[in-house]
Design an enzyme around this catalytic site. Structure first.
Site, PDB file in Angstrom:
ATOM      1  N   CYS A   1       0.899  -1.199   0.101  1.00  0.00           N
ATOM      2  CA  CYS A   1       0.010   0.040  -0.143  1.00  0.00           C
ATOM      3  C   CYS A   1       0.851   1.288   0.104  1.00  0.00           C
ATOM      4  O   CYS A   1       1.476   1.581  -0.956  1.00  0.00           O
ATOM      5  CB  CYS A   1      -1.035   0.057   1.115  1.00  0.00           C
TER       6      CYS A   1
ATOM      7  N   HIS B   1      -3.514  -5.781   1.213  1.00  0.00           N
ATOM      8  CA  HIS B   1      -2.879  -5.981   2.301  1.00  0.00           C
ATOM      9  C   HIS B   1      -3.009  -7.240   2.784  1.00  0.00           C
ATOM     10  O   HIS B   1      -3.774  -7.836   3.560  1.00  0.00           O
ATOM     11  CB  HIS B   1      -3.550  -4.850   3.589  1.00  0.00           C
TER      12      HIS B   1
ATOM     13  N   GLU C   1      -1.297  -8.619   5.198  1.00  0.00           N
ATOM     14  CA  GLU C   1      -1.096  -8.764   6.514  1.00  0.00           C
ATOM     15  C   GLU C   1      -2.293  -8.897   7.292  1.00  0.00           C
ATOM     16  O   GLU C   1      -2.461  -9.090   8.647  1.00  0.00           O
ATOM     17  CB  GLU C   1      -0.212  -7.742   7.406  1.00  0.00           C
TER      18      GLU C   1
END
Ligand code: ADP
Ligand code: MG
Lengths: 235, 82, 734, 82
Positions: free
Chosen positions: A85, A202, A204
């Protein structure tokens, strides 16, 4: 594995990335933007967020942080760099990756689950995915509209540098599956050498079922596997 | 003191979603407009001491930070500040 | 002094007299200005105080009730949850983006100033009719502003609500709630104590932003507000992120005695409130306050509402530590004065005293008004208005689709997609659920949170409506498996000087108080926003309730969508509702009237306890409360992966009975599904407990199908339901 | 055709977080700058037919949509477009 997560003022996903690695058995170190060396690391992660408020242009100011000079050196010497990002935005600003990220097509910030298709699985970042596999990794950005000129786009495609593309639920690359207007539905790209990956979604955020899924796990685990191999057989 | 007035615009070939949105809004409000393009305007105040190489310095600043040459063009003018 | 001066500063002649008395002399202009802002409704609660005193504020779980920057509630394991809600209505009407953004910034500061790390934001919003261009402009701006601040600072916005109604035309409501987590040992307070301790200003520099914001929030919006527009501030989420990290680090270092954010009335309110709480005085030299602009007067410095600033009282000798922490985060921290023993707020400029006021005169001694109340004329009239003439406007299936697509009921995903609701990777139930749930890392626990208020109910019956706002919040929490703990509130009303408005206020608060008592959810803090009027027209009374609950074990979290086909579906509570104050009546008959169904809080409490017990026992597959739009809408909202077939027996021969059954509203009802093998057990438990539970049918198919007395009365395809619900906001706003 | 070049700037006393961030960045990069303020620049292309009341119309557009008078000032100039 020595993982460093760079924390710029205004970063806000650095802890999430750290926690994700922890879930997967690694304990990364936080690197402050004022540090000047990333020597000794096996992987540098530039996390999401709003470095320096993302004022002026996303990633524009962060790129001049003291640490970035050494991150650039590190990348040019073949070190593994993952930009998520805002991290991707910083990587384009400093020229490690081509193109730029503009305001989303409809101008809105978008936080939503997103289907992606894995286009390259021969990379250290993606070896555990299947080629053409459709995975779900959320996006969360206001400026993720990947722009590049025609010549640059042609080059990207010809070199197979597109790693992830936005698709619809059935895996088709089309307008409906493109959340932000990115050219050729590009969600993530790698440099020619294959050691610098930038992606808007993302991973994560999807390493634990309880908070939304596990499709992001294999990105991190691919990196661990690549590193283990390197340790075993030498670089 | 000196003031540099910098204008940064998107390259012609780059789509301008913000501009299009404003254009649409104006049209729907009934204004006869053909096109709207949106960029940035910046005022950089420089100390007297910088006068000597102000032009050169501003080019550098614009190239390095204030614009992204991949997608944007810049121009500036220098003027004396009261 | 000329009367014009104190009147301009917002003081009445009587209030000025009182100032002279308290001071024992004539105040100077700066002092009058300080009194003016501290005695404004916004800062002093002079009108609402007597009413708010009736709220229950205690309970074994409450660690900090009203009076501090935010309330604190124990959640076990040495942890506590900190939360508070506030309004930013007026600034948002003038500059929607910045108004909403700074609203989020302000409420976050209230939470981290207590030593808590903010983990979530919630945003109850009210706008005028969606058809109007001005509403659309406001919605776009407000939503972008909330996202712009919350996304950037990295705190997820996880829930909220959005309603559209005439009465908010020109006076939108932008409330924001923040929730934080804290270890008990890190609780910080807004006190200044310890004579000789330094007083420091930290964070952003002071500019001429928002001077008079507090007084401004205490007057009606009119053409005149145009001229006061300087009252709008610009937020800097990047600065606040740094400030937050620095403050949390500082609080944990143990170097400070007290800390408070500078909100409304900036340096003025923070300094005199901290002194007052600490039973001490504060002396500050204003020429030491870091400024962004030149030539600022003491008055401007004291009243500036520049954002992202805090007032800190460190322990003497540790000011350097404070400076170091702030410098590391690239922020300023400057000693501007010290704590004194004499209880005075003493202001100096270049060493010369420019104002000297007993701190308590500004806080505790503020006037209190017992405003007259009068039952408004509309109350009895609307209550008694007959609803007999109503007829089903269309086939039931079409009514359902129209309701699902009506702005109030339609999906709000256009809104919450613009909010980062996942950062922190703790969001277990994302927006779209009945309540948001966040995990508490390092434990099995989760925190549920929700905001609710159906202002139409409150308008029709402020007492019942106020109580229902609390009920709805509680039932939303219970539906996800959270035990309601406590509330914060944001009481948005019109001009309290009108007896009818004050009546609404008093009644609604009484209803809230009673519901909180019965549901055992004390009030830990909140905010009062009065004078929400445009050109003399008041908004509907809107006491927004923000409630937090505890999920003991995250594995028990329940969602509001049918999990799979073949589940048995039950309804807890009365099968039928009422058209009074319903969305149906408003949408199809343009009517807002009727007597709300009788409210039995004890019975509702019993039902909620029962529901929670079922969930904790692992018997519930999905749950959703029945609210606006009634049973049919609630069923359609639960349909996602699969549909539902429901069959209801109806005895009444009343011709409207079917319509009321399908679309009538009545709070205190919850739909839930259980696996077939558990159905008998659930029914037995219900009987044992003495709560009303009815088996309605089972999940399956791809439609919502409802039969009454064996005859299929309503059927709608899930895909169509979803399309209608999802398309409304994007169509209007993109 | 006509082109209106619009510049929207924040009022003097309004905080400009963007400008401050850029100013700090430039300073830390070693450039001697005193202050940076950031605004918007917009180009609105108008059809020939609008020439008559272009000035008036642009004022209206600027007030209504392109700027928020609460916090911003605007100015524009009209020029012929090739
Ligand atoms: N302004 C908003 N911000 C964030 N989430 C919102 C907002 N408005 C609505 N939502 C979410 O949309 C869902 C439906 O809202 P609502 O109809 O008010 O729920 P309920 O009737 O269960 O209280 C909820 O999960 C709510 O949190
Ligand atoms: Mg609700």
């Amino acid at each position: 594995m020595n993982i460093g997560i760079v924390r710029f003022p205004g970063s806000n996903c650095e802890v999430d990335v750290w926690e994700a690695w922890k879930v997967l058995g690694q304990v990364p170190k936080m690197l402050w933007h004022q540090e000047t060396s990333v020597r000794g690391y096996d992987l540098i992660v530039l996390p999401g967020g709003f470095s320096y408020g993302d004022y002026l242009r996303t990633g524009a100011i962060a790129r001049f942080s003291p640490i970035m000079e050494d991150v650039i050196r590190f990348a040019k010497e073949g070190g593994m760099v993952l930009g998520i990002c805002n991290g991707f935005q910083i990587l384009t600003e400093c020229g490690l990756l081509p193109g730029a990220l503009l305001r989303n097509r409809d101008l809105h910030f978008l936080c939503q689950p997103q289907y992606l298709r894995a286009e390259r699985t021969d990379l250290a970042f993606t070896s555990l995915y299947q080629k053409g596999e459709v995975i779900q990794i959320p996006i969360n950005h206001g400026e993720g509209n990947y722009a590049i000129d025609d010549a640059g786009l042609k080059e990207l495609e010809e070199n197979g540098q597109v790693v992830f593309r936005y698709v619809d639920a059935s895996g088709e690359v089309n307008e409906a599956g493109n959340p932000n207007g990115s050219r050729h539905n590009i969600a993530g790209i790698v440099n020619r050498e294959g050691n610098v990956l930038g992606m808007m979604p993302h991973p994560e955020r999807v390493v634990e079922e309880i908070v939304g899924g596990t499709d992001g796990q294999r990105l991190f685990l691919s990196l661990v596997q690549a590193w283990e191999r390197r340790m075993q057989y030498g670089a | 003191m000196l003031k540099a007035k910098v204008t940064v615009t998107l390259k012609k070939s780059i789509l301008d979603p913000q501009g299009s949105a404003v254009e649409k809004a104006l049209k729907s409000m009934g204004y006869p407009v053909d096109e709207v393009r949106i960029g940035k305007y910046m005022e950089v105040t420089l100390p007297e001491a910088a006068r000597g190489n102000a032009t050169e310095m501003m080019h550098e600043i614009c190239r390095k930070l204030l614009s992204n040459p991949v997608i944007e063009d810049y121009r500036f003018e220098l003027e004396d500040k009261e | 002094m000329e009367p014009r001066i104190w009147r301009e500063m917002g003081l009445t002649d009587e209030e000025y007299e009182r100032v002279v008395q308290l001071m024992g002399r004539e105040p100077n202009e700066l002092e009058v200005g300080i009194f003016g802002v501290m005695w404004s409704e916004h800062c002093s609660y002079k009108t609402s105080k007597p009413v708010l005193r009736r709220f229950p504020t205690e309970g074994p779980q409450v660690l900090q009730g009203p009076g501090e920057n935010a309330g604190i509630v124990d959640i076990g394991d040495g942890l506590a949850v900190v939360f508070k809600m506030e309004s930013h209505n007026h600034p948002s009407a003038l500059e929607p983006y910045q108004g909403a953004a700074t609203g989020v910034g302000g409420i976050l500061r209230d939470v981290f100033t207590m030593g808590a790390r903010p983990i979530a934001v919630l945003d109850p919003l009210r706008f005028g009719p969606l058809e109007e261009e001005n509403t659309r402009r406001l919605v776009r701006g407000v939503v972008a502003g909330i996202g712009g601040y919350g996304n950037s600072i990295g705190i997820p916005t996880v829930a909220g609500d959005v309603y559209f109604h005439e009465s908010y035309r020109g006076n939108p409501l932008v409330n924001a709630m923040a929730v934080g987590l804290l270890e008990h040992r890190h609780i910080a307070k807004g006190v200044a104590s310890g004579v000789g301790n330094p007083v420091m200003v930290v964070g952003a520099r002071t500019g001429r932003d928002g001077i008079h914001g507090a007084t401004f929030a205490s007057v009606e919006l009119s053409e005149e507000s145009e001229a006061k527009r300087s009252a709008v501030q610009v937020g800097d989420p990047f600065m606040e992120k740094l400030l937050m990290e620095a403050c949390l680090e500082l609080i944990q270092s143990g170097a400070i005695v007290g800390i408070q954010d500078m909100g409304a009335a900036g340096l003025t309110s923070s300094s005199c409130e901290m002194a007052s709480r600490g039973n001490s005085g504060i002396e500050m030299d204003l020429s030491l306050v870091p400024r962004r602009e030149t030539g600022m007067t003491p008055y401007e410095i004291m009243l500036s509402e520049s954002q992202e600033r805090m007032l800190v009282v460190p322990k003497a000798g540790r000011e350097q530590e404070v400076e170091e922490v702030f410098h590391r985060w690239g922020l300023e921290a400057v000693v501007v004065g010290k704590v004194t023993a004499d209880g005075m707020l003493r202001l100096l400029e270049e060493g010369k005293v420019v104002a000297e006021i007993p701190a308590k005169a500004l806080t505790d001694e503020a006037p209190v008004y017992h405003r007259p109340t009068r039952e408004p004329e509309y109350y009895a009239r609307l209550k008694e208005q007959p609803l007999d003439g109503i007829k089903a406007a269309k086939p039931y299936g079409e009514i359902l689709l129209d309701l699902l697509g009506s702005p109030n009921l339609a999906s709000k995903s256009w809104v919450y997609r613009q909010y980062d609701h996942q950062v922190g990777t703790n969001t277990v139930v994302t927006p779209g659920g009945d309540a948001a749930v966040l995990r508490v890392r390092g434990t099995q626990k989760g925190l549920g949170m929700t905001t609710d208020c159906n202002a139409r109910y409150v308008y029709l019956d402020p007492y019942v409506g106020g109580a229902l706002a609390v009920v709805e919040a509680a039932q939303n929490l219970v539906c996800v498996g959270a035990k309601p703990l406590a509330i914060t509130d944001c009481l948005n009303f019109g001009n309290p000087e009108k007896p009818e408005i004050f009546w609404q206020f008093e009644q609604a608060c009484a209803g809230i108080a009673e519901a909180c008592r019965v549901l055992e959810t004390p009030v830990t803090g909140g905010n009062v926003s009065l004078y929400n009027e445009t050109n003399g027209e008041a908004i509907y009374p809107t006491p927004t309730i923000g409630m937090v609950g505890l999920v003991e074990n995250l594995e028990q979290v329940v969602r509001n969508r049918f999990a799979e086909p073949g589940e048995e579906i039950f309804l807890l509570g009365e099968v039928s509702g009422s058209l009074a104050g319903s969305e149906y009546l408003a949408l199809f008959d343009g009517m807002e009237a009727g007597t709300l169904p009788p409210l039995d809080l004890k019975e509702i409490k019993q039902r909620l306890d029962f529901m929670l017990k079922l969930i904790v026992a692992g018997l519930v597959q999905s749950a959703h409360d029945v609210t606006e739009g009634g049973l049919a809408v609630a069923l359609a909202e639960m349909a996602g992966k699969c549909g539902v077939r429901v069959s209801i027996a109806l005895e009444s021969a009343y011709e409207l009975a079917e319509l009321i059954l399908l679309f009538g509203e009545r709070l205190g009802r919850i739909l839930f599904t259980v696996k077939p093998e558990n159905a008998a057990k659930v029914q037995a438990l219900a009987e044992q407990t003495g709560v009303l539970v009815t088996r309605l049918g089972e999940t399956g198919g791809d439609t919502v199908a409802i039969s009454v007395n064996g005859e299929l009365k309503l059927e709608a395809a899930i895909s169509e339901c979803q399309r209608r619900s999802e398309e409304t906001l994007p169509k209007a706003l993109n």
